[in-house]
Design an enzyme around this catalytic site. Structure first.
Site, PDB file in Angstrom:
ATOM      1  N   THR A 108      -9.510  -2.109 -37.154  1.00  0.00           N
ATOM      2  CA  THR A 108      -9.754  -3.662 -37.013  1.00  0.00           C
ATOM      3  C   THR A 108     -10.748  -3.427 -36.849  1.00  0.00           C
ATOM      4  OG1 THR A 108      -8.828  -4.963 -35.367  1.00  0.00           O
ATOM      5  CG2 THR A 108      -7.733  -5.169 -37.415  1.00  0.00           C
ATOM      6  N   LYS A 109     -11.550  -2.467 -36.230  1.00  0.00           N
ATOM      7  CA  LYS A 109     -12.538  -3.063 -35.051  1.00  0.00           C
ATOM      8  C   LYS A 109     -13.660  -1.766 -35.704  1.00  0.00           C
ATOM      9  CE  LYS A 109     -10.338  -4.470 -31.606  1.00  0.00           C
ATOM     10  NZ  LYS A 109      -9.828  -4.135 -30.384  1.00  0.00           N
TER      11      LYS A 109
END
Ligand SMILES: *Cc1c(COP(=O)(O)O)cnc(C)c1O
Length: 390
Positions: free
Chosen positions: A183-184
């Site tokens: 998700t980064k």
């Protein structure tokens, strides 16, 4: 209303990443090797960092840094309650005591004054987290650390690319850990990078690979040797070339990803700025914000629903959200072990109850962005408290 669910933070992977992974799979080298070395060099150059060590997570980076600094039982490490479990669990892993310092109400970053108040003779280090991608007050924290002889390990899981007065987070020389979790802002599926002083990173490299003496990663290559020595009981934290293959391309695309994140944040800010139901995220002077998250706060007594119901209403409108974070002192392990009360860190506790993160990622189309905005406006119309005009 949208026909399909808008996920909170899907990865944005292109043909370049896919081809590079395939190229790695067709090669003779799958684990730490030439692509990992290239990714480390590219990453250090991008940040103007003194050095970079690729690992299999940000958690591994934080843990490796603590171990290498020799922090352990009897020591205290100051960090923020407004973070993910990883930043605090690693302190427990080395047998030290995590001590929380409350956050500032504007950026939700750790407060330098609260750090100062939390220092005891046992304090050895500070782990500030650049929350949501907004840099912490590093200059102030740095002077506190120097005065008290403390190490700083920066948790930069959200903070690529972020900078203070033009200096990128990761360039300070402090051990700084980045996350490439799915998700980064930049992903390798799972992965992380530790930046810092090259001499320190040489030691970290040993700690992160079984404690084997230098360059053991290459022992199966042509120039490698079967001889190695275990100098300490290290960990198994190395990055693979399969991961680095993805990272090399994600890094090249990062400026474009960042441009899109900034556009989306501007659209949100523009749309919500005249609504007194919310507190919007801020960017302080002289910093570049990595815009990893868009944390919106629902002010009390403005709507007849609370944060949890707001999230539910967004979900019904096919909008995925998240909450960053459930403050660490509220989690049962930490609450029980250290006898924390919710109001021990009142700013984190109060703000948590108002927080929700809207979708913010470069995969979002203009239509996705306007779906989010319209859904928020729709919920406000439906649930605002109507006050009689005096
Ligand atoms: C995601 C995250 C981490 C952990 O990153 P991993 O790469 O999954 O280990 C650490 N700190 C913060 C603040 C994070 O959001």
């Amino acid at each position: 209303m949208r026909k399909t669910f808008l996920p909170f933070s899907p990865p944005l992977i292109g043909e370049e990443e896919i081809n590079e992974v395939v190229d790695t799979l067709r090669s003779n080298w799958l684990t730490t090797g030439p692509k990992t070395r290239q990714f480390e060099t590219d990453f250090a150059n991008f940040l103007s960092a003194p050095g970079a060590l690729a690992l299999n997570s940000c958690t591994a980076g934080l843990h490796t840094a603590l171990v290498t600094l020799g922090i352990g039982p009897g020591d205290e490490v100051i960090t923020t309650p407004m973070t993910f479990a990883a930043s605090v669990n690693v302190i427990e892993h080395v047998g030290a005591r995590p001590v929380f310092a409350d956050v500032e109400s504007d950026t939700l970053n750790i407060s330098p004054e609260k750090i100062e108040a939390a220092i005891t003779p046992k304090t050895k280090a500070i782990i500030p987290v650049h929350y949501s991608g907004h840099p912490v007050k590093l200059d102030e924290i740095q002077s506190i650390a120097e005065e008290n002889n403390l190490h700083i390990i920066e948790d930069a899981a959200h903070a690529i690319p972020a900078s203070i007065n033009g200096t990128k987070i990761g360039a300070s020389g402090n051990p700084t850990a980045f996350s490439f979790y799915a998700t980064k802002n930049l992903t390798t599926g799972e992965g992380g990078m530790l930046t810092g002083d090259p001499g320190f990173l040489d030691e970290c490299r040993i700690v992160s690979l079984h404690g084997m003496s230098r360059e053991a990663w290459n022992r199966y290559g042509k120039k490698g040797t079967w001889k190695y020595d275990v100098v300490r009981p290290g960990f198994k934290y190395n990055m693979t070339d399969i991961q680095a293959a993805i990272g090399i391309w994600q890094l090249k695309k990062l400026p474009a990803f960042q441009k899109r994140r900034t556009e989306i944040v501007s659209a949100y800010q523009q749309a919500f700025k005249n609504m007194d139901h919310f507190q919007l995220p801020v960017t302080l002077k002289n910093v570049e914000h990595a815009h990893h998250l868009y944390p919106l706060r629902i002010l009390p007594n403005q709507l007849n629903i609370d944060r949890d119901q707001f999230i539910e209403e967004l979900r019904e409108r096919q909008i995925g959200t998240s909450v960053h974070f459930i403050p660490m002192h509220l989690h049962s392990y930490y609450q029980d072990k250290y006898q924390h009360q919710p109001n021990d860190f009142p700013v984190a506790f109060e703000q948590y109850q108002q927080l929700l993160s809207l979708p913010l990622n470069p995969k979002m189309t203009d239509e996705d962005v306007s779906d989010v905005i319209q859904s928020v406006e729709d919920i406000v119309r439906k649930h605002k408290i109507r006050r009689a005009v005096a």
